[in-house]
Design a protein around this motif. Structure first.
Motif, PDB file in Angstrom:
ATOM      1  N   UNK A  36      32.374  -0.031  27.908  1.00 54.74           N
ATOM      2  CA  UNK A  36      32.011  -0.240  26.441  1.00 54.74           C
ATOM      3  C   UNK A  36      32.909   0.360  25.416  1.00 54.74           C
ATOM      4  N   UNK A  37      33.303  -0.579  24.414  1.00 55.15           N
ATOM      5  CA  UNK A  37      34.354  -0.528  23.440  1.00 55.15           C
ATOM      6  C   UNK A  37      34.262   0.523  22.302  1.00 55.15           C
ATOM      7  N   UNK A  38      34.514   0.893  20.892  1.00 59.38           N
ATOM      8  CA  UNK A  38      34.092   1.024  20.086  1.00 59.38           C
ATOM      9  C   UNK A  38      36.038   0.508  18.998  1.00 59.38           C
ATOM     10  N   UNK A  39      35.128   0.003  17.760  1.00 55.74           N
ATOM     11  CA  UNK A  39      35.907  -0.408  16.445  1.00 55.74           C
ATOM     12  C   UNK A  39      36.105   0.743  15.931  1.00 55.74           C
ATOM     13  N   UNK A  56      42.841  -1.569  11.710  1.00 55.97           N
ATOM     14  CA  UNK A  56      41.861  -1.638  13.070  1.00 55.97           C
ATOM     15  C   UNK A  56      42.262  -0.593  14.702  1.00 55.97           C
ATOM     16  N   UNK A  57      41.069  -0.044  14.721  1.00 57.37           N
ATOM     17  CA  UNK A  57      41.498   1.008  15.902  1.00 57.37           C
ATOM     18  C   UNK A  57      40.323   0.702  16.927  1.00 57.37           C
ATOM     19  N   UNK A  58      40.603  -0.413  18.093  1.00 58.35           N
ATOM     20  CA  UNK A  58      39.205  -0.004  19.399  1.00 58.35           C
ATOM     21  C   UNK A  58      40.252   0.857  20.550  1.00 58.35           C
ATOM     22  N   UNK A 139      30.832  -4.957  20.398  1.00 54.82           N
ATOM     23  CA  UNK A 139      30.923  -4.235  19.555  1.00 54.82           C
ATOM     24  C   UNK A 139      32.042  -4.357  18.177  1.00 54.82           C
ATOM     25  N   UNK A 140      31.442  -3.402  17.018  1.00 62.55           N
ATOM     26  CA  UNK A 140      31.856  -4.267  16.204  1.00 62.55           C
ATOM     27  C   UNK A 140      32.356  -2.697  14.487  1.00 62.55           C
ATOM     28  N   UNK A 141      32.571  -2.797  13.182  1.00 63.96           N
ATOM     29  CA  UNK A 141      33.118  -1.956  12.798  1.00 63.96           C
ATOM     30  C   UNK A 141      33.447  -3.142  11.847  1.00 63.96           C
ATOM     31  N   UNK A 239      26.397   1.858   3.665  1.00 64.11           N
ATOM     32  CA  UNK A 239      26.235   1.193   4.970  1.00 64.11           C
ATOM     33  C   UNK A 239      25.951   1.709   5.839  1.00 64.11           C
ATOM     34  N   UNK A 240      25.104   1.717   6.657  1.00 61.82           N
ATOM     35  CA  UNK A 240      24.448   3.237   7.836  1.00 61.82           C
ATOM     36  C   UNK A 240      25.812   3.276   9.148  1.00 61.82           C
ATOM     37  N   UNK A 241      26.305   4.505   9.475  1.00 59.27           N
ATOM     38  CA  UNK A 241      26.996   4.462  10.544  1.00 59.27           C
ATOM     39  C   UNK A 241      26.344   3.886  11.597  1.00 59.27           C
ATOM     40  N   UNK A 242      28.006   2.868  12.223  1.00 56.50           N
ATOM     41  CA  UNK A 242      27.737   2.209  13.886  1.00 56.50           C
ATOM     42  C   UNK A 242      27.065   3.027  15.041  1.00 56.50           C
ATOM     43  N   UNK A 243      26.802   2.381  15.682  1.00 53.37           N
ATOM     44  CA  UNK A 243      27.309   2.991  17.601  1.00 53.37           C
ATOM     45  C   UNK A 243      27.112   4.684  17.699  1.00 53.37           C
ATOM     46  N   UNK A 244      26.179   5.194  16.576  1.00 49.72           N
ATOM     47  CA  UNK A 244      25.394   6.560  16.666  1.00 49.72           C
ATOM     48  C   UNK A 244      24.675   6.831  18.308  1.00 49.72           C
ATOM     49  N   UNK A 245      25.005   7.962  18.923  1.00 45.20           N
ATOM     50  CA  UNK A 245      24.177   8.523  20.238  1.00 45.20           C
ATOM     51  C   UNK A 245      23.343   9.643  19.545  1.00 45.20           C
ATOM     52  N   UNK A 246      21.887   9.480  19.295  1.00 47.93           N
ATOM     53  CA  UNK A 246      20.569  10.466  18.742  1.00 47.93           C
ATOM     54  C   UNK A 246      20.745  11.470  20.091  1.00 47.93           C
ATOM     55  N   UNK A 247      20.614  12.813  19.303  1.00 47.58           N
ATOM     56  CA  UNK A 247      20.697  14.134  19.900  1.00 47.58           C
ATOM     57  C   UNK A 247      19.712  14.260  20.534  1.00 47.58           C
ATOM     58  N   UNK A 248      19.324  15.201  21.500  1.00 48.90           N
ATOM     59  CA  UNK A 248      17.844  15.991  22.828  1.00 48.90           C
ATOM     60  C   UNK A 248      17.422  15.979  21.173  1.00 48.90           C
ATOM     61  N   UNK A 249      15.632  16.057  21.442  1.00 48.17           N
ATOM     62  CA  UNK A 249      14.897  16.405  20.372  1.00 48.17           C
ATOM     63  C   UNK A 249      14.230  18.031  20.638  1.00 48.17           C
ATOM     64  N   UNK A 250      14.698  18.592  19.902  1.00 49.36           N
ATOM     65  CA  UNK A 250      13.918  20.270  20.444  1.00 49.36           C
ATOM     66  C   UNK A 250      12.739  19.720  19.923  1.00 49.36           C
ATOM     67  N   UNK A 251      12.022  20.749  20.920  1.00 49.57           N
ATOM     68  CA  UNK A 251      10.544  20.491  21.136  1.00 49.57           C
ATOM     69  C   UNK A 251       9.813  22.176  20.610  1.00 49.57           C
TER      70      UNK A 251
END
Length: 385
Positions: A36-39, A56-58, A139-141, A239-251
């Motif tokens: 994958x790419x990240x911008x 711009x950084x890729x 992949x965009x920014x 503007x919302x952040x992009x390419x975010x990874x959700x953390x695990x959920x405590x239970x």
């Protein structure tokens, strides 16, 4: 002899074809998720030219052994007076043929100058790596400019030159960077206003900057004003952040035993630290700070009428949890503890039926208890009984 060999040759050919097909499927499937790419993008106002200077950084990510890649898509667009116009970025362009000019281990950085009247700019890319894998999704920014970048010839006397950059992170919190241009001749007096009564002020000297963080709960809309400006510098939804990874959920879970009301919080390794405060209607409160990969419990000595109220950042339902005596208890219920004390310690009961039940740990609690809360990406907590 040939008649005897022919059937075996047929079986071997079929078997070999099947093995080759399976190997090919595994080879094609295994690296896909790793590509994958990240911008990313930043911008500065060149007041001498009246232009935005965008950087711009890729970054490219691929499995071990994949060294180079090319761009199969590189589309940059700016918006001026409501009209979208394409532009080029030095160093970021589609490669022709089978050349792979970019190294996976190093970011590709390109700059582009845009009109000072531009209000927004974006870059969308796709990549192909030297192992033949093509990136499936764009992949965009993008970046929004809070004001026009005006050419400054002579700064007016006693004037601030305020700027604001508004950036949201994956948690929903928003960083508002406040700047006062080096050519300013007075301090800039900023006011940052969010929703639900959030307001903060900052005074920034010429050539300096400071950052105010607006919590996610107050960031539905943000307004930035400066004392010397007639109109807001920024007045919009970030503007919302992009390419975010959700953390695990405590239970969490809770369970009533014959002797106690027990709460357990289990935080996965990919989660984030969560703090839960449990307050009984009689006795002392207990606070659990659970780091990623940890499991912690809180035990309250049972008595008739015991309730415990959970509290955590973003808890949707903080209704008290009541102790309910299990039907299989053979002795009478414990009496209420004296005023000002009586909360159980963090250790579990050691004798009788409750000890056997509690020794089951997380599995027993989750099986017999109820879901307590789930922490999502923006740290919101859902409580269900």
């Amino acid at each position: 002899m040939n008649r005897l060999k022919s059937p075996y040759r047929h079986v071997m050919a079929v078997t070999a074809s099947a093995l080759i097909g399976i190997a090919g499927a595994l080879t094609l499937a295994s690296p896909a998720s790793a590509h994958h790419s990240e911008v990313k993008v930043t911008a500065q106002c060149d007041t001498a030219a009246g232009e935005w200077v965008t950087t711009w950084t890729v970054n490219s990510y691929a499995p071990e052994g994949v060294n180079n890649y090319q761009f199969t898509k590189a589309e940059a667009t700016s918006v001026v007076n409501g009209n979208a116009t394409p532009f080029t970025i030095d160093g970021i362009a589609v490669s022709e043929g089978d050349t792979y000019p970019h190294s996976v281990s190093e970011p590709v950085v390109g700059k582009a100058r845009l009109s000072g009247d531009a209000t927004e700019a974006s870059l969308t890319v796709k990549a192909r790596w030297d192992n033949g894998y093509n990136e499936k999704d764009d992949s965009s920014a993008s970046i929004k400019f809070s004001e026009s970048c005006d050419k400054v010839v002579t700064a007016p006397p006693a004037a601030a030159n305020p700027k604001a950059t508004v950036t949201a992170d994956c948690e929903g919190d928003v960083a508002v960077k406040l700047e006062n241009g080096a050519e300013a001749t007075k301090d800039a007096a900023f006011t940052v206003t969010g929703t639900d009564g959030f307001t903060k002020t900052a005074t920034v000297a010429a050539g300096k900057d400071t950052t105010i963080t607006v919590p996610a709960r107050n960031a539905a809309k943000i307004t930035v004003t400066e004392a010397g400006q007639k109109a807001p510098i920024f007045d919009d939804k970030p503007a919302e952040a992009k390419d975010c990874v959700e953390p695990g959920e405590p239970i969490g879970s809770y369970q009533s035993t014959c002797d106690a009301l027990i709460f357990q919080i289990e935080n996965p390794k990919d989660g984030k630290t969560v703090t839960v405060t449990l307050t009984p209607n009689k006795g002392d409160a207990q606070t659990l700070v659970v780091k990623p990969g940890e499991t912690k419990t809180a035990t309250f000595k049972a008595f008739e009428g015991l309730t415990v109220a959970p509290r955590a950042d973003g808890l949707d339902d903080a209704s008290p949890v009541a102790w309910k005596k299990p039907t299989k208890c053979t002795r009478s219920s414990p009496s209420a503890p004296p005023e000002g004390g009586g909360a159980g310690g963090p250790t579990l009961p050691k004798t009788g039926a409750p000890a056997g039940l509690i020794a089951g740990g997380a599995a027993a609690l989750l099986a017999a208890g109820a879901v307590l809360f789930v922490v999502a990406r923006r740290r919101r907590v859902r409580f269900t009984a």
